[in-house]
Design an enzyme around this catalytic site. Structure first.
Site, PDB file in Angstrom:
ATOM      1  N   SER A 211       1.073  -1.253  -0.077  1.00 27.43           N
ATOM      2  CA  SER A 211      -0.010   0.124  -0.145  1.00 27.43           C
ATOM      3  C   SER A 211       0.966   1.187   0.064  1.00 27.43           C
ATOM      4  CB  SER A 211      -0.983  -0.154   1.201  1.00 27.43           C
ATOM      5  OG  SER A 211      -2.025   0.992   1.120  1.00 27.43           O
ATOM      6  N   ASP A 421      -8.293  -3.855  -6.938  1.00 26.45           N
ATOM      7  CA  ASP A 421      -7.839  -3.367  -5.712  1.00 26.45           C
ATOM      8  C   ASP A 421      -8.395  -1.930  -5.418  1.00 26.45           C
ATOM      9  OD1 ASP A 421      -6.508  -2.076  -3.558  1.00 26.45           O
ATOM     10  OD2 ASP A 421      -4.501  -3.315  -3.972  1.00 26.45           O
ATOM     11  N   HIS A 450      -7.240  -5.817  -1.389  1.00 23.91           N
ATOM     12  CA  HIS A 450      -5.957  -4.996  -1.122  1.00 23.91           C
ATOM     13  C   HIS A 450      -4.959  -5.487  -0.302  1.00 23.91           C
ATOM     14  CE1 HIS A 450      -3.864  -1.316  -0.756  1.00 23.91           C
ATOM     15  NE2 HIS A 450      -3.822  -1.135   0.401  1.00 23.91           N
TER      16      HIS A 450
END
Length: 487
Positions: A211, A421, A450
């Site tokens: 991320s 995602d 994710h």
């Protein structure tokens, strides 16, 4: 329940080619280190995990000036003969603690051969958790506001949201930790990572970041291209990091991911959310508008949209999300999640890094224009994520420009990316891949959610990451891993 959104915030035989990295030989002993390891602080302790404190410069332009403390953790390899170095990790954010992350990775299926090959290193980034934490003195109401601006249907809605956003920016910049804010940048955190490498006595470090951690890793390898070994970037932000473009892309991410939930809801008629994907989509807008008009248990339309977005980070959250929708629809009591205990610091650190890294649009008119565009392009969430936030009112001065991600450096980056995602959409990953040029190889997985490695079910993507970390081999070219039903 306007909880903090996305504070937080997974995964064919292929031809493989060795990267251009030199391969380090297995070390029989851990190299010299200046760190003293001991028990981890309460709340960050886990079996096998040990912690230490490192002092780093507040301002790297004045390396001998004021210092701040960082707390780091280590899950040491239990097989010294197989150990090849350290694997520094970051779970994302910005604002998220990373001390427990090595233990989380181990418990989540990080392969034993990876655990044997590396000391897994975690850390609380500067300003976060136990590493000289920052504050914005956020009230409970402000914490409840979350990460997304209120959903705006009109230009007047954007104008009304400007006051609360400005107030948060003023609080951050007048708090007792305001002295840290000019130095709360991704570039400085990347420099802290290099100080960790030095303190560990390592000539190079390998890295696994997800991320926002993908951008942190990209910045580190841009600043220190020759000090990185094997770099794995998972669930990738674009080359601009967490800027206004990335914030607006959350709306694109929800649109990419939502069909997976619609299919789940159709396959489970007991929730009563629709017999077709079209009906489930219509139900989303119906429930959001109902809560816009009359919130329940503190949940308004913005919170409903944000909770839906959050819950689509993992497939395992879909049943709870369907129950939540069902309760909204039928008038039942809403099953609300508990906010994190450290929410104030998490949000303050996020504002500090996101607003300090790049310049955001500075006029209400620009946000009004963006909202008008995104509300049409991405109606589920665009009226929120394009809206005005505290970064619009952040001091304009910057200690340095953002780090530019380029193709200069060794070919030692493996990017992992789910096709659907919500938090870091595929479009951003592809832009980062183009910026890296020949430095990187991109592995995409035909799945939603994710986070790819090691949590995901796509063995093609997982095996590519494990092979790279343990042997240095990457796919010879960008690789598309097909869906694996039932995995």
């Amino acid at each position: 329940m306007r909880r903090s959104l996305s504070l937080a915030l997974a995964l064919a035989a292929v031809a493989l080619a060795a990267t251009a990295l030199p391969t380090s030989s297995a070390a029989a002993t851990t190299p010299p280190s200046t760190l003293r390891w001991g028990p981890c602080p309460e709340g960050a302790d886990a079996p096998g995990l040990e912690c230490s404190t490192l002092r780093v410069p507040l301002d790297y332009r004045d390396p001998h000036g004021r210092r701040i403390e960082m707390v780091i953790s280590r899950l040491a390899s239990e097989k010294p003969a197989q150990r090849r170095g350290v694997l520094l990790t970051n779970p994302g954010g910005p604002g998220g603690s990373g001390l427990l992350y090595p233990a989380v990775l181990a418990a989540s299926g990080l392969p034993q051969k990876v655990l044997d090959s590396y000391d897994i290193i975690g850390f609380d980034p500067r300003g976060v958790g136990r590493s000289t934490p920052v504050t914005c003195d956020l009230t409970q109401e402000q914490q409840g506001r979350g990460n997304f601006p209120p959903y705006a249907r009109t230009a007047a809605d954007v104008r009304r949201a400007a006051g609360p956003a400005r107030k948060i920016a003023e609080q951050c910049n007048s708090s007792r930790t305001a002295w840290m804010l000019p130095h709360m940048t991704t570039a400085n955190t990347a420099r802290d990572m290099d100080r960790i490498r030095t303190a560990l006595g390592e000539p190079k470090l390998s890295y696994l970041g997800a991320s926002y951690g993908s951008y942190l890793g990209a910045v580190h390898t841009a600043l220190f291209p020759r000090r990185g070994d094997r770099i794995v970037l998972d669930s990738n932000l674009g080359p601009g990091g967490y800027d206004s473009t990335a914030m607006r892309l959350f709306a694109r991410g929800l649109e990419d991911r939502f069909p997976d939930f619609a299919a789940f809801a159709v396959a489970h008629p007991e929730y009563g959310l629709g017999a077709t994907p079209k009906q489930v989509t219509a139900k989303f807008f119906e429930l959001a508008e109902r809560l816009d008009a009359k919130p329940r248990q503190g949940v308004d339309g913005t919170a409903f949209r944000g909770h839906t977005f959050d819950s689509l980070y993992t497939d395992g959250s879909m049943p709870r999300l369907a129950e939540f929708w069902q309760a909204v629809d039928t008038g039942g009591r809403l099953p609300l999640p508990e906010p994190p205990a450290d929410l104030e610091n998490l949000m303050a650190a996020r504002f500090a890094v996101v607003c300090q890294d790049t310049r955001w649009p500075g006029t209400v008119r620009e946000y009004q224009r963006n909202v008008a565009l995104d509300r049409v392009r991405y109606p589920m969430l665009g009226g929120s994520t394009a809206g005005i936030n505290p970064c619009a009112f952040w001091p304009r001065a910057r200690t340095e420009p953002p780090v530019r991600i380029t193709d200069r450096g060794p070919s030692n980056v493996l990017m992992l990316q789910n096709e659907r995602d919500p938090g870091t959409p595929l479009v951003g990953a592809r832009e980062l891949r183009r910026a890296f040029g020949g430095r990187a190889t991109l592995v995409t997985a035909d799945q939603g959610g994710h986070g790819v490695y090691p949590y995901g079910r796509n063995t093609c993507a997982n095996e590519a990451a494990t092979r790279f970390l343990t042997t240095g081999e990457r796919p010879a070219r960008d690789l598309a891993c097909g869906a694996q039903p039932g995995k």
